[in-house]
Design a protein around this motif. Sequence first.
Motif, PDB file in Angstrom:
ATOM      1  N   HIS A 279       6.467   0.682  -3.153  1.00  0.00           N
ATOM      2  CA  HIS A 279       5.354  -0.233  -3.384  1.00  0.00           C
ATOM      3  C   HIS A 279       4.671  -0.611  -2.071  1.00  0.00           C
ATOM      4  CE1 HIS A 279       3.795  -4.242  -5.271  1.00  0.00           C
ATOM      5  NE2 HIS A 279       2.868  -3.312  -5.224  1.00  0.00           N
ATOM      6  N   ILE A 280       5.479  -0.927  -1.069  1.00  0.00           N
ATOM      7  CA  ILE A 280       4.908  -1.295   0.230  1.00  0.00           C
ATOM      8  C   ILE A 280       4.135  -0.119   0.821  1.00  0.00           C
ATOM      9  CG2 ILE A 280       5.512  -1.870   2.624  1.00  0.00           C
ATOM     10  CD1 ILE A 280       7.812  -3.568   1.447  1.00  0.00           C
ATOM     11  N   ARG A 281       4.670   1.081   0.676  1.00  0.00           N
ATOM     12  CA  ARG A 281       3.971   2.275   1.187  1.00  0.00           C
ATOM     13  C   ARG A 281       2.629   2.462   0.476  1.00  0.00           C
ATOM     14  NH1 ARG A 281       7.888   5.642   0.767  1.00  0.00           N
ATOM     15  NH2 ARG A 281       7.352   6.558  -1.249  1.00  0.00           N
ATOM     16  N   THR A 282       2.605   2.242  -0.842  1.00  0.00           N
ATOM     17  CA  THR A 282       1.355   2.365  -1.596  1.00  0.00           C
ATOM     18  C   THR A 282       0.347   1.307  -1.162  1.00  0.00           C
ATOM     19  OG1 THR A 282       2.577   3.247  -3.495  1.00  0.00           O
ATOM     20  CG2 THR A 282       0.350   2.445  -3.909  1.00  0.00           C
ATOM     21  N   LEU A 283       0.821   0.088  -0.920  1.00  0.00           N
ATOM     22  CA  LEU A 283      -0.065  -0.977  -0.450  1.00  0.00           C
ATOM     23  C   LEU A 283      -0.663  -0.627   0.916  1.00  0.00           C
ATOM     24  CD1 LEU A 283       2.133  -4.031  -1.484  1.00  0.00           C
ATOM     25  CD2 LEU A 283      -0.122  -3.503  -2.422  1.00  0.00           C
ATOM     26  N   LEU A 284       0.168  -0.061   1.793  1.00  0.00           N
ATOM     27  CA  LEU A 284      -0.323   0.346   3.115  1.00  0.00           C
ATOM     28  C   LEU A 284      -1.319   1.499   2.995  1.00  0.00           C
ATOM     29  CD1 LEU A 284       3.010   0.145   5.154  1.00  0.00           C
ATOM     30  CD2 LEU A 284       0.953  -1.209   5.594  1.00  0.00           C
ATOM     31  N   LEU A 285      -1.029   2.466   2.139  1.00  0.00           N
ATOM     32  CA  LEU A 285      -1.949   3.583   1.942  1.00  0.00           C
ATOM     33  C   LEU A 285      -3.289   3.098   1.398  1.00  0.00           C
ATOM     34  CD1 LEU A 285       0.481   6.245   0.429  1.00  0.00           C
ATOM     35  CD2 LEU A 285      -0.711   6.420   2.613  1.00  0.00           C
ATOM     36  N   THR A 286      -3.247   2.107   0.502  1.00  0.00           N
ATOM     37  CA  THR A 286      -4.484   1.533  -0.026  1.00  0.00           C
ATOM     38  C   THR A 286      -5.304   0.908   1.090  1.00  0.00           C
ATOM     39  OG1 THR A 286      -3.350   1.037  -2.110  1.00  0.00           O
ATOM     40  CG2 THR A 286      -5.456  -0.052  -1.732  1.00  0.00           C
ATOM     41  N   PHE A 287      -4.645   0.168   1.966  1.00  0.00           N
ATOM     42  CA  PHE A 287      -5.345  -0.465   3.096  1.00  0.00           C
ATOM     43  C   PHE A 287      -5.991   0.589   3.991  1.00  0.00           C
ATOM     44  CE2 PHE A 287      -4.971  -1.498   7.651  1.00  0.00           C
ATOM     45  CZ  PHE A 287      -5.972  -2.461   7.742  1.00  0.00           C
ATOM     46  N   PHE A 288      -5.248   1.612   4.366  1.00  0.00           N
ATOM     47  CA  PHE A 288      -5.791   2.624   5.273  1.00  0.00           C
ATOM     48  C   PHE A 288      -6.900   3.435   4.610  1.00  0.00           C
ATOM     49  CE2 PHE A 288      -1.792   1.875   7.605  1.00  0.00           C
ATOM     50  CZ  PHE A 288      -2.312   1.737   8.885  1.00  0.00           C
ATOM     51  N   PHE A 289      -6.742   3.765   3.322  1.00  0.00           N
ATOM     52  CA  PHE A 289      -7.776   4.536   2.619  1.00  0.00           C
ATOM     53  C   PHE A 289      -9.071   3.741   2.509  1.00  0.00           C
ATOM     54  CE2 PHE A 289      -9.888   5.742  -1.418  1.00  0.00           C
ATOM     55  CZ  PHE A 289     -10.167   7.064  -1.130  1.00  0.00           C
ATOM     56  N   ARG A 290      -8.976   2.443   2.237  1.00  0.00           N
ATOM     57  CA  ARG A 290     -10.167   1.633   2.035  1.00  0.00           C
ATOM     58  C   ARG A 290     -10.797   1.159   3.344  1.00  0.00           C
ATOM     59  NH1 ARG A 290     -11.970   3.169  -2.696  1.00  0.00           N
ATOM     60  NH2 ARG A 290     -10.721   2.495  -4.483  1.00  0.00           N
ATOM     61  N   HIS A 291     -10.002   0.934   4.384  1.00  0.00           N
ATOM     62  CA  HIS A 291     -10.542   0.276   5.577  1.00  0.00           C
ATOM     63  C   HIS A 291     -10.357   1.049   6.880  1.00  0.00           C
ATOM     64  CE1 HIS A 291     -11.483  -3.333   3.300  1.00  0.00           C
ATOM     65  NE2 HIS A 291     -10.299  -3.245   2.739  1.00  0.00           N
ATOM     66  N   MET A 292      -9.551   2.113   6.888  1.00  0.00           N
ATOM     67  CA  MET A 292      -9.410   2.937   8.090  1.00  0.00           C
ATOM     68  C   MET A 292      -9.397   4.414   7.700  1.00  0.00           C
ATOM     69  SD  MET A 292      -6.760   0.993  10.671  1.00  0.00           S
ATOM     70  CE  MET A 292      -7.045  -0.676  11.234  1.00  0.00           C
ATOM     71  N   SER A 293     -10.352   4.809   6.867  1.00  0.00           N
ATOM     72  CA  SER A 293     -10.387   6.186   6.362  1.00  0.00           C
ATOM     73  C   SER A 293     -10.580   7.205   7.486  1.00  0.00           C
ATOM     74  CB  SER A 293     -11.491   6.342   5.321  1.00  0.00           C
ATOM     75  OG  SER A 293     -12.750   5.995   5.870  1.00  0.00           O
ATOM     76  N   LYS A 294     -11.221   6.791   8.574  1.00  0.00           N
ATOM     77  CA  LYS A 294     -11.440   7.722   9.690  1.00  0.00           C
ATOM     78  C   LYS A 294     -10.118   8.111  10.358  1.00  0.00           C
ATOM     79  CE  LYS A 294     -16.152   6.171  10.739  1.00  0.00           C
ATOM     80  NZ  LYS A 294     -17.031   5.498  11.722  1.00  0.00           N
ATOM     81  N   LEU A 295      -9.142   7.210  10.326  1.00  0.00           N
ATOM     82  CA  LEU A 295      -7.821   7.540  10.857  1.00  0.00           C
ATOM     83  C   LEU A 295      -7.198   8.669  10.042  1.00  0.00           C
ATOM     84  CD1 LEU A 295      -5.381   6.857  12.744  1.00  0.00           C
ATOM     85  CD2 LEU A 295      -4.591   5.309  10.948  1.00  0.00           C
ATOM     86  N   ILE A 296      -7.337   8.587   8.712  1.00  0.00           N
ATOM     87  CA  ILE A 296      -6.820   9.641   7.833  1.00  0.00           C
ATOM     88  C   ILE A 296      -7.577  10.941   8.067  1.00  0.00           C
ATOM     89  CG2 ILE A 296      -6.454  10.320   5.433  1.00  0.00           C
ATOM     90  CD1 ILE A 296      -6.239   7.361   4.718  1.00  0.00           C
ATOM     91  N   ALA A 297      -8.907  10.837   8.165  1.00  0.00           N
ATOM     92  CA  ALA A 297      -9.735  12.029   8.353  1.00  0.00           C
ATOM     93  C   ALA A 297      -9.392  12.761   9.648  1.00  0.00           C
ATOM     94  CB  ALA A 297     -11.218  11.643   8.344  1.00  0.00           C
ATOM     95  N   ASN A 298      -8.956  12.016  10.658  1.00  0.00           N
ATOM     96  CA  ASN A 298      -8.579  12.619  11.945  1.00  0.00           C
ATOM     97  C   ASN A 298      -7.114  13.043  11.989  1.00  0.00           C
ATOM     98  OD1 ASN A 298     -10.789  12.464  14.236  1.00  0.00           O
ATOM     99  ND2 ASN A 298     -11.056  10.637  12.978  1.00  0.00           N
TER     100      ASN A 298
END
Length: 641
Positions: A512-531
């Motif tokens: 659950h915590i991992r999903t919450l963190l993934l939600t945060f990064f996908f919504r607000h730091m998507s460029k980190l994922i893209a890189n």
Amino acid sequence: MAEEKLTDTQKADSYTAEDIQVLGGREAVRKRPGMYIGSTDYRGLHHLVYEVVYNSVDESMAGYCDKINVIIHSDESISVEDNGRGIPVDIQKKTGVSALETVMTVLHAGAKFGGKTYQVSGGLHGVGASVVNALSEWVSVEVRRDGNLYRQQYREGIPEAPVAIVGESCGTGTTTTFKFDPKIFNDASYDFKTLTERMREIAYLNKGLEISITDRRVDKEQTYYFEGGITGFVRHLNHNRITIHRLPIAIYKKVDSSMVEVAIQYNDGYSETNFSFANCINTQDGGTHLTGFRSAMTRVINDYAYKNKMVKDSDPSIMGDDCREGLVSIVSVKLPEPQFEGQTKGKLGNAEMKSMVESVVVDQLALYFEEHPDEAKKIIDKVLTSARARDAARKARDLIIKKNSLDGGSLPGKLAECSEKEPSLCELFLVEGDSAGGSAKQGRNRRFQAILPLRGKILNVEKAAPDKMLSHEEIRAIITALGAGIDDDFDFNRLRYHRVVLMTDADVDGSHIRTLLLTFFFRHMSKLIANGGLYIAQPPLYRIKQGQNERWVYNDAEKEEVLKEFKGKSVDIQRYKGLGEMSAEQLWNTTMNPATRTMLTVEVEDAVGADATFNLLMGDQVPPRKAFIQAHAKQVKNLDI
């Protein structure tokens, strides 16, 4: 005269015309396929299909094709059939061979350059068909034209014989069947879900076009046809959300040989969902058309709000971010000469599209607001609420910055920093709980590994306003530690760690915590994922020991294999539910040591699907989530309750 002999050094230093290797088009593509299709992995494999489909879509955009059939055969070959005009088969003067053979074997040959046949086209601009041919073990093309059925076959891009008439035809069109070359694409297999999602996207973008896809490996079939076009796309994206206004707002205008089409609809959420396209190509990094759209939205909403005295003196100014909160939008343009940045077409660069899109959206959206004042009021109220929340969030952010400056720019107190200062060499572990954080701090390599322990559940940002998000202590700690900002202000150049690793327990709470963190990064730091900067640690589930022989295993299947290998009764099995159960040395050896660890890289292959999934799992609507859980309950493994 005696022959002068060169030493090895002289030979190495010599550089003449003989050293220049000249590759023909086919050889160049086979030697450097990544230059043409991005990669030879999963993405490149599916890109082959898209390129052939794009040729059929070009016929549709030109008004000559309304059906496309895609078939995945049992041997992993692909057929793409359309009812367009059929590729010409008469002799092409410059090449001296048929137009079909020219298109299939010569790079930058096709009907897309002159602007006469295709005013608008997608794909790789004349290299798509020839690239697919060059990267395939074999290709067979059948053309229905002039009452005849023509066929030509190729092997590794080379024609086996000239184009031949093999029968009569009813109607017109082209069928291309190809089998990827296994020497280039190793252990490759097509994913039906990935292909269907792209075909659905193309159908949305070309209203009136029917696209069917059949998987003969497992007997599956799906057909897409959307008379409403991208308004249906927006409804699809919003189907699990509560919308502010019932129907999407549709904007369409043809300007000379270009076309602008936009669909928008607000929901009661806090995230923006936008997908932009140019000639049916998904421009993931936006571009001039998206810039023009956003400028128009901000301008129209401001003008309408102030004109109708809906803004109070105490209200903050309406900014672009406020106008996009809870907005689901599709921006699609079709133009004669698209200029993309990079071969993967991530960003549209045509300067004229900014003013064109902005002008069309301003005119038609302003008119819509005047004709639908009730819906306009709902949208403006939503935007003003966002503006007030954003102002509160700004104050919270300023408070963080002020506090940091008063503390000498200090980082979160619980952050265990690394000594290395070069971001590309540094990694930050976000660790669940103080216990695991303690083990990670002791076991890490202090030179390049930093540790940030997180206490309790992270805020679900899918359901939180910006001010509430920024007031959450753990979220603030992550933002401050990374130092790159969030949302549109995210700056990769200010990022303090180029690898961010989510390290949580292997139980329900950890997931659950991992999903919450993934939600945060996908919504607000998507460029980190893209890189490619976000990872998920893979701690072991079991330690299996027999005497001095010790093995760490990561799933139940692997455990059974090890138990078969360890014969005898004296086998000790220990199940690790939490990272804190491991010693610092064990955590380093199994999960943190670059030489021995396994980590998953977080990637977003399908942005539409990812958006829908995060909304389904983390959004406000309970019935769709309940239905999803019930539908997939039997597929769950290792459920720890």
